[in-house]
Enzyme design. Structure first.
Site, PDB file in Angstrom:
ATOM      1  N   LYS A  21     -12.890  -1.428   5.712  1.00  0.00           N
ATOM      2  CA  LYS A  21     -12.149  -2.392   6.515  1.00  0.00           C
ATOM      3  C   LYS A  21     -12.722  -2.427   7.936  1.00  0.00           C
ATOM      4  CE  LYS A  21      -9.578  -2.554   2.851  1.00  0.00           C
ATOM      5  NZ  LYS A  21      -8.359  -1.833   2.617  1.00  0.00           N
TER       6      LYS A  21
ATOM      7  N   TRP B  57       0.819  -1.218   0.000  1.00  0.00           N
ATOM      8  CA  TRP B  57       0.000   0.000   0.000  1.00  0.00           C
ATOM      9  C   TRP B  57       0.848   1.260   0.000  1.00  0.00           C
ATOM     10  CZ3 TRP B  57      -4.427  -0.474  -1.987  1.00  0.00           C
ATOM     11  CH2 TRP B  57      -5.158  -1.646  -1.834  1.00  0.00           C
TER      12      TRP B  57
ATOM     13  N   ASP C 152      -1.841   6.522   6.108  1.00  0.00           N
ATOM     14  CA  ASP C 152      -2.926   5.729   5.527  1.00  0.00           C
ATOM     15  C   ASP C 152      -3.303   4.714   6.603  1.00  0.00           C
ATOM     16  OD1 ASP C 152      -4.524   3.877   4.281  1.00  0.00           O
ATOM     17  OD2 ASP C 152      -3.175   3.505   2.587  1.00  0.00           O
TER      18      ASP C 152
END
Ligand SMILES: *Cc1c(COP(=O)(O)O)cnc(C)c1O
Length: 363
Positions: free
Chosen positions: A199, A101, A175
């Protein structure tokens, strides 16, 4: 109703109480005669839902008054462009790469600014956390980006870096898509945090951005208006139509989190669930996890079977026992158990029981 345990990395399991509430209110929200998805985002009813969600999230995450909470769209990946469009001022941004990511974030930012790779754990296959004291931060960087929980590789910062002690005045961008609301946030170390909701907060479609006010108003001229943080903040996230239904369901999750005891309770629960699972993996001869002990994710637990030819049988047996979506990300293979807030410890215990049972029959 006895539902199976769902270990999906995202979109992920929701608290059952929240699904039941949303179902009960589906046709008629609080006597309004409307489903939330049928309401004007500018109407009085949705205004109540929006204000409550904002207030509950601010309380839960203890967001200080000089930060704005924005409800946006586009997900974590869009933020990889939106952040440099808003914060880079065309100059250099520092990136610490610890997995897929943060690598994606760096790649996308290259379109909008100069990037500096300050540190990377690529050499060890994304299984460690580079010590902040070794980061090569650039002078006058517009911001420093980290992914505070790498959903695919299972690497988590158990503590956020303190950039000031590293000699950097740049705002830290995190993030936190896949561990938001699993523990308190030290906002004194953060300039901006972003995360997709799917999530740990609610349905896909909502993107949370928490940004320090002094970082607003410096977007590049090409920044789309709907993605300009100042425009979004000045219009209470309603410059364009926000993802109303996703905000409503996330709001129900915020209230559920408050009933559970907020961030201290979720952090304690996450630690206990993660310890239960990692101990079972470490204590076995059939399974292993590659991540260094000091940065193992409490939310996403990737693990492998020493003998990959057993993978399919393992997954089939898991499904039969009501343990769903355990297949690992295709880039790392093996298995991954995502154990977000909505996963009760009973679900982790059921997985641990299955790990032992499978090992006994396949050792
Ligand atoms: C899932 C995830 C993303 C991507 O989110 P999208 O909503 O698919 O854009 C970004 N960062 C992290 C850490 C994630 O887990």
């Amino acid at each position: 109703m006895n539902r199976p345990f769902n270990f999906s990395a995202g979109p992920a399991a929701m608290p059952q109480e929240v699904l039941t509430e949303a179902a009960a209110e589906m046709l008629d929200w609080h006597g309004s005669g409307m489903s939330v998805m049928e309401m004007s985002h500018r109407g009085q009813e949705f205004g109540i839902i929006y204000e409550q969600a904002q207030a509950d999230l601010r309380e839960l995450l203890a967001v200080p008054g000089d930060f704005k909470i924005l409800f946006m769209q586009g997900g974590g990946l869009a933020e990889n462009a939106i952040v440099p469009l808003n914060l880079s001022r065309g100059s250099t941004a520092d990136f610490v790469v610890t997995g897929s990511w943060s690598q994606k974030s760096l790649n996308e930012a290259c379109k909008y600014c100069t990037v500096n790779l300050a540190a990377s754990n690529q050499a060890d296959g994304h299984t460690t956390l580079p010590n902040p004291a070794t980061w090569q931060l650039s002078r006058g960087a517009s911001y420093v980006h980290i992914c505070s929980n790498e959903t695919i590789h299972g690497v988590e910062y158990h503590e956020l870096p303190n950039l000031k002690t590293l000699g950097s005045d740049a705002p830290l961008v995190i993030d936190f898509s896949s561990h938001v609301a699993s523990r308190p946030v030290d906002w004194s170390r953060v300039g901006l945090a972003f995360g997709g909701a799917q999530k740990n907060l609610g349905p896909a479609g909502l993107t949370l951005v928490v940004v320090r006010q002094d970082l607003l108003g410096q977007a590049l001229p090409v920044c789309p208006s709907a993605f300009n943080y100042k425009t979004v903040a000045d219009n209470q996230s309603m410059f364009n139509t926000p993802p109303t239904f996703a905000i409503y369901v996330a709001g129900l999750v915020f209230q559920w989190l408050k009933r559970q005891g907020g961030m201290p309770a979720m952090e304690a629960r996450s630690k206990a669930k993660a310890a239960l699972l990692y101990d079972a993996i470490d204590g076995s001869r059939l399974y292993f996890n590659k991540v260094a002990a000091d940065c193992r994710s409490r939310m996403n637990v990737p693990f492998h079977l020493h003998d990959e030819t057993l993978d399919a049988a393992f997954l089939a047996g898991a499904r039969e026992r009501g343990l769903l979506q355990l297949k690992g990300h295709k880039s790392v293979g093996g298995m991954r158990a995502s154990i977000y807030n909505a996963m009760p410890i009973e679900g982790v215990q059921a997985l641990v029981n299955y790990l032992r049972e499978f090992e006994q029959t396949h050792a």
